[in-house]
Design a protein around this motif. Structure first.
Motif, PDB file in Angstrom:
ATOM      1  N   GLN A  56     -41.548 -99.604 -27.638  1.00  9.07           N
ATOM      2  CA  GLN A  56     -42.924 -99.779 -28.110  1.00  9.07           C
ATOM      3  C   GLN A  56     -43.519 -98.441 -28.562  1.00  9.07           C
ATOM      4  N   LEU A  57     -43.299 -97.382 -27.771  1.00 10.73           N
ATOM      5  CA  LEU A  57     -43.812 -96.057 -28.140  1.00 10.73           C
ATOM      6  C   LEU A  57     -43.218 -95.585 -29.464  1.00 10.73           C
ATOM      7  N   LEU A  58     -41.915 -95.785 -29.626  1.00  9.75           N
ATOM      8  CA  LEU A  58     -41.257 -95.377 -30.869  1.00  9.75           C
ATOM      9  C   LEU A  58     -41.747 -96.208 -32.053  1.00  9.75           C
ATOM     10  N   ALA A  59     -41.894 -97.508 -31.839  1.00  9.32           N
ATOM     11  CA  ALA A  59     -42.381 -98.384 -32.909  1.00  9.32           C
ATOM     12  C   ALA A  59     -43.790 -97.974 -33.340  1.00  9.32           C
ATOM     13  N   ASP A  60     -44.645 -97.663 -32.367  1.00 10.22           N
ATOM     14  CA  ASP A  60     -46.010 -97.230 -32.690  1.00 10.22           C
ATOM     15  C   ASP A  60     -46.002 -95.924 -33.491  1.00 10.22           C
ATOM     16  N   LEU A  61     -45.165 -94.970 -33.064  1.00  6.67           N
ATOM     17  CA  LEU A  61     -45.090 -93.687 -33.761  1.00  6.67           C
ATOM     18  C   LEU A  61     -44.608 -93.868 -35.196  1.00  6.67           C
ATOM     19  N   LEU A  62     -43.592 -94.684 -35.359  1.00 12.47           N
ATOM     20  CA  LEU A  62     -42.966 -94.839 -36.670  1.00 12.47           C
ATOM     21  C   LEU A  62     -43.572 -95.966 -37.506  1.00 12.47           C
ATOM     22  N   THR A  63     -44.541 -96.654 -36.932  1.00 15.93           N
ATOM     23  CA  THR A  63     -45.181 -97.814 -37.560  1.00 15.93           C
ATOM     24  C   THR A  63     -44.139 -98.806 -38.090  1.00 15.93           C
ATOM     25  N   VAL A  64     -43.256 -99.204 -37.172  1.00 19.37           N
ATOM     26  CA  VAL A  64     -42.251-100.225 -37.475  1.00 19.37           C
ATOM     27  C   VAL A  64     -42.394-101.352 -36.464  1.00 19.37           C
ATOM     28  N   THR A  65     -41.723-102.448 -36.720  1.00 17.42           N
ATOM     29  CA  THR A  65     -41.786-103.608 -35.848  1.00 17.42           C
ATOM     30  C   THR A  65     -41.016-103.353 -34.556  1.00 17.42           C
ATOM     31  N   VAL A  66     -41.607-103.771 -33.460  1.00 19.74           N
ATOM     32  CA  VAL A  66     -40.942-103.684 -32.158  1.00 19.74           C
ATOM     33  C   VAL A  66     -39.793-104.675 -32.150  1.00 19.74           C
ATOM     34  N   LYS A  67     -38.692-104.292 -31.534  1.00 17.34           N
ATOM     35  CA  LYS A  67     -37.540-105.171 -31.403  1.00 17.34           C
ATOM     36  C   LYS A  67     -36.993-105.015 -29.997  1.00 17.34           C
ATOM     37  N   PRO A  68     -36.246-105.979 -29.523  1.00 14.44           N
ATOM     38  CA  PRO A  68     -35.703-105.874 -28.165  1.00 14.44           C
ATOM     39  C   PRO A  68     -34.599-104.818 -28.077  1.00 14.44           C
ATOM     40  N   LEU A  69     -34.371-104.344 -26.874  1.00  9.63           N
ATOM     41  CA  LEU A  69     -33.299-103.395 -26.608  1.00  9.63           C
ATOM     42  C   LEU A  69     -31.977-104.007 -27.049  1.00  9.63           C
ATOM     43  N   ASN A  70     -31.206-103.261 -27.802  1.00  9.84           N
ATOM     44  CA  ASN A  70     -29.903-103.725 -28.254  1.00  9.84           C
ATOM     45  C   ASN A  70     -28.949-103.716 -27.054  1.00  9.84           C
ATOM     46  N   PRO A  71     -28.460-104.881 -26.620  1.00  9.86           N
ATOM     47  CA  PRO A  71     -27.619-104.949 -25.421  1.00  9.86           C
ATOM     48  C   PRO A  71     -26.281-104.218 -25.565  1.00  9.86           C
ATOM     49  N   THR A  72     -25.902-103.881 -26.789  1.00  4.80           N
ATOM     50  CA  THR A  72     -24.674-103.107 -27.007  1.00  4.80           C
ATOM     51  C   THR A  72     -24.744-101.766 -26.272  1.00  4.80           C
ATOM     52  N   PHE A  73     -25.954-101.246 -26.109  1.00  2.00           N
ATOM     53  CA  PHE A  73     -26.135 -99.926 -25.511  1.00  2.00           C
ATOM     54  C   PHE A  73     -26.439 -99.994 -24.012  1.00  2.00           C
ATOM     55  N   GLY A  74     -26.580-101.190 -23.472  1.00  2.00           N
ATOM     56  CA  GLY A  74     -26.849-101.346 -22.043  1.00  2.00           C
ATOM     57  C   GLY A  74     -28.113-102.137 -21.799  1.00  2.00           C
ATOM     58  N   VAL A  75     -28.485-102.188 -20.539  1.00  2.00           N
ATOM     59  CA  VAL A  75     -29.704-102.900 -20.141  1.00  2.00           C
ATOM     60  C   VAL A  75     -30.638-101.928 -19.427  1.00  2.00           C
ATOM     61  N   HIS A  76     -31.911-102.214 -19.552  1.00  2.00           N
ATOM     62  CA  HIS A  76     -32.895-101.394 -18.852  1.00  2.00           C
ATOM     63  C   HIS A  76     -32.883-101.768 -17.370  1.00  2.00           C
ATOM     64  N   ARG A  77     -32.990-100.770 -16.536  1.00  2.00           N
ATOM     65  CA  ARG A  77     -33.091-101.011 -15.096  1.00  2.00           C
ATOM     66  C   ARG A  77     -33.970 -99.922 -14.504  1.00  2.00           C
ATOM     67  N   PRO A  78     -34.483-100.160 -13.310  1.00  2.00           N
ATOM     68  CA  PRO A  78     -35.280 -99.113 -12.663  1.00  2.00           C
ATOM     69  C   PRO A  78     -34.427 -97.856 -12.455  1.00  2.00           C
ATOM     70  N   LEU A  79     -35.089 -96.743 -12.291  1.00  2.00           N
ATOM     71  CA  LEU A  79     -34.407 -95.471 -12.096  1.00  2.00           C
ATOM     72  C   LEU A  79     -33.474 -95.512 -10.890  1.00  2.00           C
ATOM     73  N   HIS A  80     -32.268 -95.040 -11.100  1.00  2.00           N
ATOM     74  CA  HIS A  80     -31.283 -94.863 -10.040  1.00  2.00           C
ATOM     75  C   HIS A  80     -30.924 -93.380  -9.976  1.00  2.00           C
ATOM     76  N   VAL A  81     -30.439 -92.938  -8.849  1.00  2.00           N
ATOM     77  CA  VAL A  81     -29.969 -91.562  -8.711  1.00  2.00           C
ATOM     78  C   VAL A  81     -28.562 -91.576  -8.120  1.00  2.00           C
ATOM     79  N   ALA A  82     -27.813 -90.545  -8.441  1.00  2.00           N
ATOM     80  CA  ALA A  82     -26.453 -90.420  -7.922  1.00  2.00           C
ATOM     81  C   ALA A  82     -26.499 -89.943  -6.478  1.00  2.00           C
ATOM     82  N   VAL A  83     -25.552 -90.438  -5.700  1.00  2.00           N
ATOM     83  CA  VAL A  83     -25.382 -90.002  -4.313  1.00  2.00           C
ATOM     84  C   VAL A  83     -23.891 -89.758  -4.113  1.00  2.00           C
TER      85      VAL A  83
END
Length: 190
Positions: A56-83
């Protein structure tokens, strides 16, 4: 678009990215991805850590249509950290180079640990670990703009340090080659 405008646009885009440096977008970090978006080479929906909010932030900056996250690149998830399971860590140091923010502390043949406050959750340390002692757990916090700024600064500092080290190594090798050439020249004249 002029080169100066493209650079300025890339900087604006980079400022909106989460700075996890995870490479899930298909680029070597957030800045290269920002440059690819600015040049029209990449789309705005390739950043899983940024998720819908980032798109949404990128779409607003570039004045383009919002689109869903491309699943080819992964899925959004809450922040994780390595242990790191420190008891299983063999101190091989293979996890250190890929960490984009130097969030892993350790030395050769000594156990390693992750500084959770510096970890971006990029997962780049997992694959090189030969004993599979690194796992990802949910973080106790949300990723903020301050985290992104700190991550960007640490990533840039690491890149600068590596560039200096490579230049110093190259200089040492050139001096050694010159010395060997002198020694070999001296042997042929004897």
């Amino acid at each position: 678009m002029s080169e100066q405008n493209a650079t300025s646009l890339a900087e604006q885009i980079d400022a909106l990215l989460p700075q996890t440096q995870c490479r899930k977008c298909g680029y070597q970090g957030c800045r290269p991805y920002a440059e690819a978006i600015a040049s029209g080479e990449a789309d705005i929906n390739q950043c899983p850590p940024g998720g819908d909010h980032g798109i949404q932030l990128l779409a607003d900056l570039l004045t383009v249509t919002v689109k869903p996250l491309n699943p080819t690149f992964g899925v959004h998830r809450p922040l994780h950290v390595a242990v790191i399971d420190e008891a299983a860590c063999i101190g091989c140091t293979k996890c250190l180079p890929p960490c984009p923010t130097d969030a892993i502390l350790g030395a050769s043949k000594h156990m390693h640990t992750v500084i959770a406050a510096l970890c971006t959750g990029c997962e780049l340390c997992i694959a090189p670990c030969p004993v599979n002692c690194i796992s990802m757990i949910p973080a106790n916090a949300e990723w903020t703009a301050d985290n992104a700024d700190q991550s960007r600064q640490r990533h840039q500092a690491k890149n600068q340090r590596q560039t200096r080290a490579e230049a110093e190594k190259s200089e040492r090798l050139n001096r050694q080659k010159q010395l060997l050439a002198k020694l070999n020249k001296g042997k042929t004249t004897v």
